[in-house]
Each structure stands twice: as structure tokens, then as C-alpha cells.
Design an enzyme around this catalytic site. Sequence first.
Site, PDB file in Angstrom:
ATOM      1  CG  HIS B 281      -0.547   0.052   2.511  1.00 51.90           C
ATOM      2  ND1 HIS B 281      -0.230   1.229   3.141  1.00 51.90           N
ATOM      3  CD2 HIS B 281      -0.321  -0.936   3.411  1.00 51.90           C
ATOM      4  CE1 HIS B 281       0.151   0.956   4.388  1.00 51.90           C
ATOM      5  NE2 HIS B 281       0.112  -0.350   4.579  1.00 51.90           N
ATOM      6  CG  ASP B 293       2.312   0.175   7.945  1.00 52.95           C
ATOM      7  OD1 ASP B 293       1.906  -0.312   6.883  1.00 52.95           O
ATOM      8  OD2 ASP B 293       1.576   0.394   8.928  1.00 52.95           O
ATOM      9  CD  GLU B 327      -3.391  -1.481   5.373  1.00 52.65           C
ATOM     10  OE1 GLU B 327      -3.641  -2.540   5.997  1.00 52.65           O
ATOM     11  OE2 GLU B 327      -2.892  -0.502   5.955  1.00 52.65           O
ATOM     12  CD  GLU B 328      -1.801   1.951   7.859  1.00 50.87           C
ATOM     13  OE1 GLU B 328      -2.564   1.378   8.643  1.00 50.87           O
ATOM     14  OE2 GLU B 328      -0.615   1.600   7.699  1.00 50.87           O
ATOM     15  CG  ASP B 355       0.760  -3.780   4.981  1.00 42.85           C
ATOM     16  OD1 ASP B 355       1.624  -3.003   5.437  1.00 42.85           O
ATOM     17  OD2 ASP B 355      -0.460  -3.668   5.228  1.00 42.85           O
ATOM     18  CG  HIS B 426       0.142   2.042  12.851  1.00 38.09           C
ATOM     19  ND1 HIS B 426      -1.113   1.532  13.136  1.00 38.09           N
ATOM     20  CD2 HIS B 426       0.450   1.599  11.607  1.00 38.09           C
ATOM     21  CE1 HIS B 426      -1.537   0.823  12.096  1.00 38.09           C
ATOM     22  NE2 HIS B 426      -0.602   0.842  11.166  1.00 38.09           N
TER      23      HIS B 426
END
Lengths: 472, 472
Positions: B281, B293, B327-328, B355, B426
Site C-alpha cells: 500500500h 509500513d 489501506e490504513e 505489508d 504506526h
Amino acid sequence: MKAALFYPTLALCSALLLSACTSTPQQSAVSADLARLSDSALKSELAYDVVKSLTVEVGPRIAGSEGDKRAVVWAEEKFKALGFDKVYKEPVRVRNWSRGIADAKVIAPYQQKLFITALGGSVATPEGGLITQVVMFDSLASLKKADAAQIHDKIVFINQRMQRDRAGKGYGPVVIGRSQGAIEAAKLGAKAVLIRSVGTDNSRFAHTGVMQYSDDVEKIPAGALSNADADNLQAMLDAGKDVTLAVEMRAKEHGWQTSYNVIGEFTGSESPEEIVLIGAHLDSWDEGTGALDDGAGVGIVTGAAKIIKNVMGQPKRTIRVVLYASEEFGLTGAQEYTRKHKAELSNIIVAAESDFGAGEIYQIDTLFAPAAVEQAKPLFEALANIGVTQGHNQAGGGPDVSMLPKYGVPVVSLLQDGTYYFDYHHTANDTLDKVDPKALAQNQAAYALLAYFMANSEIDTRPAPAKTTNSH
Amino acid sequence: MKAALFYPTLALCSALLLSACTSTPQQSAVSADLARLSDSALKSELAYDVVKSLTVEVGPRIAGSEGDKRAVVWAEEKFKALGFDKVYKEPVRVRNWSRGIADAKVIAPYQQKLFITALGGSVATPEGGLITQVVMFDSLASLKKADAAQIHDKIVFINQRMQRDRAGKGYGPVVIGRSQGAIEAAKLGAKAVLIRSVGTDNSRFAHTGVMQYSDDVEKIPAGALSNADADNLQAMLDAGKDVTLAVEMRAKEHGWQTSYNVIGEFTGSESPEEIVLIGAHLDSWDEGTGALDDGAGVGIVTGAAKIIKNVMGQPKRTIRVVLYASEEFGLTGAQEYTRKHKAELSNIIVAAESDFGAGEIYQIDTLFAPAAVEQAKPLFEALANIGVTQGHNQAGGGPDVSMLPKYGVPVVSLLQDGTYYFDYHHTANDTLDKVDPKALAQNQAAYALLAYFMANSEIDTRPAPAKTTNSH
């Protein structure tokens, strides 16, 4: 009056043959006492409880701040709660500086936020911040050789990476850029200086630390980029791009405030005027909770003294725990302590500060009158049992006692494993979770052994010999 | 028309006896080709160069933001620069939310700043923030059992620590508190919810991640405390103190924006309509530069496809690299892709998404028609040579392809070592320095082997069998 103690015949036995030597009953008793004390200190959670209490109940405590004031109250109450014989504080005038915001971003050729922090003592940027190009150097030395035309009106980026080392030997060669960068950059007409953080981590926490100005050079703002952000900026510059930054810092001086060295003693039963001084500093930087720097030291020396009292009873010489004010802004508390106590410095048998985090101690260095080194063998043997080997007799003693040897005061350095210390040092990430309780207890045991042995012997370590090296 | 390829006799040899089997010339050639491709991919820095380019030149790229728009342009340009045969983008309507500031502090019984971040999609606090008491629970399950009287008008603190695990198995049991905490706390009258970060680190970086509201329950602000700050708050609460927090968050929704799935293909020379889909992503959270990420995934799949073309020439089936939008915020791009391409889903021979950071791949799981698993032995053997063992046939394929198996699309999961992934996941600390170039190249090699083998064989993996477990 002093009791006859345990060292008379020990010097006759070589270390290797020690178990074969005939011990005097005193020697055996001393070794047994040291072993008992060490075992208790290794098992005790006191040092950890103290640093936990300081970091949870007080937290950040930059010199002269409200947090610093709370820390002074906390320290007095802690010493009293632990039953120290004498608890007192001595005023110190400290510089009070606040960080304010520190924002930076790349605005061309890309658009990225950069994580920075102000260096301690930096001036602010002009209102609204600075927008200008950045020029990179690999060290302070390279900057000093640069052409002013290349630098004029730009931001200087000193991009020197600190190397990891158990003894922290990577610090010295790099920290010079932090302390002198603003002066050298300003001489060449720079608008500001940003350094790669003096730290061994890969993270986005920038490392602060005190920096200097010169009265005859313009004061320009000085900050540190996190290692991750320094990497990012370097990648842009390595690709040959002209990089423009916007930087805003709102650091501020608040004049001088009164803080305190806070002192707790267990008074000597036989030679109260003779002092075994173990210290740490009470202040911290403002972003973390000051767990490693120097809550750990506060816990270690406080715990060590208390455990001696609990396990071995009243010491014969006085054990004095000194929690210094404003170490971070130039050893202010230590200098005041030295000035105020000048007349009694000759009564200090040994001084040692714990101020290098919470890693295990692996070596003891001394700065003793030479005969005393031999006499201290039982101490070295007890320390060897907890992984501490004997080093040299050129110790520095730690930052806040580093000015004492020139007055003849003997010092000891209990060298801690600093492999990971500079991952967290002077960052927001200096928090309690970085303190390993087991390693902290080993520190506590080493300081307890040192302080007890020196307080309960007649060994005279004085005067400290002249230092011939810069070993700390 | 399809060329006769290499698998015909392989199913007759057991894996253990393979070297004793009589290989056809095609088999030997295939093994040699796979070895050559693998060697090239292991040596190539392309995946690393791609993630470096994305993180340095674009950086944070939360869905719908200016950074996201720059990422879309970057991705098209990157595919073109690398010589992909077809480069195109497909619009996706994405939710655009911004974090704003997120401040928290303890104001009683002590005074400490707490490092928090807003959970993705959270509402803001009322103007001026909230000041109220905090009440702690060890999990969402405990919160659900609580008495509303205990919670009314307070801040709920869900204090559940994520456990470290290679496969990331600690995530599921804890992330439920992140996604559902605001709903459950609000049902009981809470003013806000703060969770202990869903992360395995000890640091002061708080971990964001998407959270949910329910239409019939009041929307309350939701944030995450860093693990270090959760420890600190927990210590106060464990000591039995009433703790009052001040919390201010200025998160904001900006409506729906257009973003894009960006797609690059090497078109199949013999069966262009048959698709080997490898994806990652393109969006990231806003605080880090999205290196792990999912910049790493972008680098891996882009690098793998390009290296196949470079080393092996044009593939027989089409290799399609899909860089998904948003995606998130709920797999928005993947859902749009699935909807838009529904008619051709039956042409996908295999789909796989990278991912899960940049750790080495240790296992391949498949979701293939059973006969195809046996036919894919040369692939498994080539993967074994780079440390990847064959797992089960119940793969999930990765988040953005997870909805495909229900349409019969076969998927593969190349399982990465996620031991340290959740230290950075994150957070602002998700930056390029966390990517190990060597591990990344191993990932590139594994994806290259997978995509090349599937694109240059006649193996038909379709239809994917029904999944009987929740394995990803």
C-alpha cells in the site's frame, strides 16, 4: 579514636595466592561483612524504588524550574523518610532556561517535517522563524576550515555520527560540535546551526545538551536533529539537492533562580569529620523524566547509603550523599559545593559520583595516594565477586566531583556499561523503562561496598596524586 | 497459446527424493533460472533504493493528504522510470482525516506531560480540552464488565500490553481495545478513552491506528499513550492515587478526497490476460515517513517485478504491481480495486501483498487449488535456498488482497519476521533507518521467485479453496 581495622597483613599476599594466605581474624570478618552487605544490596529494590519515585512523582526537573523545586522537596523528604541522620540543603544560584517549541521542516526540494530539539542554552530564532538553505559538514573541524561565502546567511548542519562504545568513548569527539558549533558557524556568518544528535540510537528523538556562546561572536540558534531526520536530510544533500529549511525555536532565558544541593548523611560514629562522599545530580533535562540521567544515580547512591545503615549499622566515618543541583548547565551545584566546603575538602576520604545511567559496573578506577591502593584490596576482591575488576589509579570520579582532585581529594570511578546509554541520553525517551532493576541493584551493591569499606577502615587515601591522563 | 513448461513429472517425485529423481531438461533449466534470479535479487539494492526514494522524497502520506497526492505522482514516475510496460492509476474516494495536536498531562497528584497520539479517525476534544479523573482497565473485556457509575464523566485508560512475537500474534488480542475502546467507554458514559499503545517497544512514541465509532453511541476522543507514559500513569494508579488528566486533541475530518491505486505492469508475452498480482500500500500514517509500513512493501514488490524483467526478460503471464490507496483507513483502495476489477478477478493466478515491514521472510503459505501446491515444488525449493520454508495451504495473502479468496482468487502469504515490527508500527519512528537492506533484498528475492515462477508456468492455482481457518 579509631578502631584497629583489617588491612595490616593483606599487602603481603599476592592477589592470586590470597586464598592460600593466612588470614587474620579481622580480614576474614571484613570479607564476610562485605559479602553480607553485597548480598543484601544485590537483593534490595531500594535504588529502583527511589528512581521510580523520582521519575513518577517529580519527572522532568531542569535547573531552576518548578520541577526542580519539586525535586528538592522530594529529595529532602526521601532522605528523611529513609532515616538519614542529617538532611539539609545548600542554596545554589542556577541558570533557568526553557526550551519552548522547536520546529523544523524541509520546504524544498521536498516537504518533510524534521524532528529537532533546541540545544541547552540556545537563543530563539527571530519571531516567525528562519527560512534559508542548509549547508552540510561532516564535523566541527571541517566547518572551521570552510569558506564564509559558502555559509553566509545559511543554516549549518554538522553531520557527525556518534559511535557506540561501552565506555562512551564516542561522545567526546562528537560533542565538541554541540558545544562549539554555534560559535564556529556564527563566525562564518551562519543564521543557525543544526547538529546530528549526539546519540547512538536510530530514532526520531533528538538529543539535547548544553551548548556555548562566545561574548564576541553573534549568538545564533542551535538545535539537534534526531538521527533519523539527520539521515533524511543527509540523503537529500548527498543527492546534490539545494535544500531549504524553515526553522522556528522559542527557547528563552528566565534569569537566575535559587536551587539547592540536597544532602543526606549517616554521621560517623568514630570519625564524623571524615567524609565518604557519594553523589549524583538531582536536576535533569526537561523532555524525559530523567531516569537514566540521573535518577539512576540518585537511586544508586541513596540506596547504597541506606543499605549500609540497615545491614551494617552506623558507619565509623560519615557517609554523605550529595544530590547536586544543575549539573546539566555546567556543574553549577558542584562548583558551589566545592566553594562552600573548601575548608573541609581535606576531610574527604573519597568522593565518587554515579552519572552514567544504569548499566552494570565493570571496573573500579581510583585516584588514591599509592599506598592506599594496596590497602584497599579487600574492597577490590569484594567488587570482583560482583563483576567489577580493578582498573587504574587515574580516576576522574564523575562530573560533579571532577574538580575535587586538584584540591587533593581522592576520587573513585565505578565505570558503568554505557553501551546503550547514549541511545536515550538527553532525550524525551530517558524514562524509567530503560532502567534494568537487576543492573541497578548491582550498582547499588558496588557503591555500598565502596562507601562501607572506606567509611569503616582507617585507610588514608589522601592526598590524591596528580593526574597524568585525562581518564575519567 | 501457452508454452509447455516444467512441472509435468515433478509431482511424481517426493520432496525428499527430489535430487534422486530424474530431472527433465526443463526442470533443470527452471531450477537454474530460479537460482539465477534469486542471486540477482539478493544482490540488488533496488527495493532499498525505492523505499529510500519514497521516504526521502515524499515521506508521510496519510490518505487524501498533500503527501498522498505527491506519493501518487511519485509512484507513476517511479514505474515509468523503471520501464514498466503499462503504468496507470485508478481513482479511489478516500476519507481524509488530520491528527492535529494531541496533548495530555497529569495535573494531580503530580505534574507530568504524557506523550499521546490521536487514534486514526478520532474526534477532537471539546475546545479547551478535557480535565477529569482517569480510571484504568487491564483490557477491553474488563471495561465491558465495568459499572457505569465508576466511569461516568471520566477518562478510561485501557492498559493492556502487547506481547512480542515473530508472527505478530500479540497484535490481535490487544488491537481490539484500539478499535472498540471508544464505543465501549462511551456506552458507560466516559468522556474520552486512552489506550496503552499497541506496540512492543519501550519508548515514548505513541502508536496510532484506525479506531471505530458506532452510529448509536456518542463519539468520544480516543488516543494512545506511549508505553513509557502508560507505565508512568499505571505507577500512579497502582499506588492508589486519584489521577486527574488534562487532554486536548484537535483531530479533524476533511471529507472525502480522491486518491489512486497506482499500477505498473509487465505485460505477459503469451497469456497477457492472466495476472500475477503483487501489491503493497502506498499510503502511510502521518507521523513517520512510512518506511516499514508500507514503503518496504512498495520497494519489495516494485523491485521484484523489475528484477524479473531485467534478469529473465518479459514474463509469459502479466506481472501486475498494485500500490493500493488508503489501506490504513479500512482497505479503501483494495475494496475499490476489487469492485472495479470484479470481471477479471477470475484471471488472477495468484495475489500477494507485502505489508509487514522489512524483516526476513521465513515461510510461504498458499491458498491454491490442492493440485497446484504439488506442482509449485520448484518454487518451494528455490525459496528454501533463501531461508523460506513451506507452510500451510490456508493463506490470507495480506490485508489488501484478503477480500479476494472469497471470489476464488488464489493468494500467497510470504511471512516476514515481525519480531521488531511493532516497535515502530504506526509511530513517528517508522523511518528508513529501521529497514535492513539485506533483509529487504531477501524479501525482494522471495517475491521475485514467486512472481516469476507463477508468471512463467502453466500451473493453474484456481479456484482458491474455501478457507477453514483464520490464518493470514
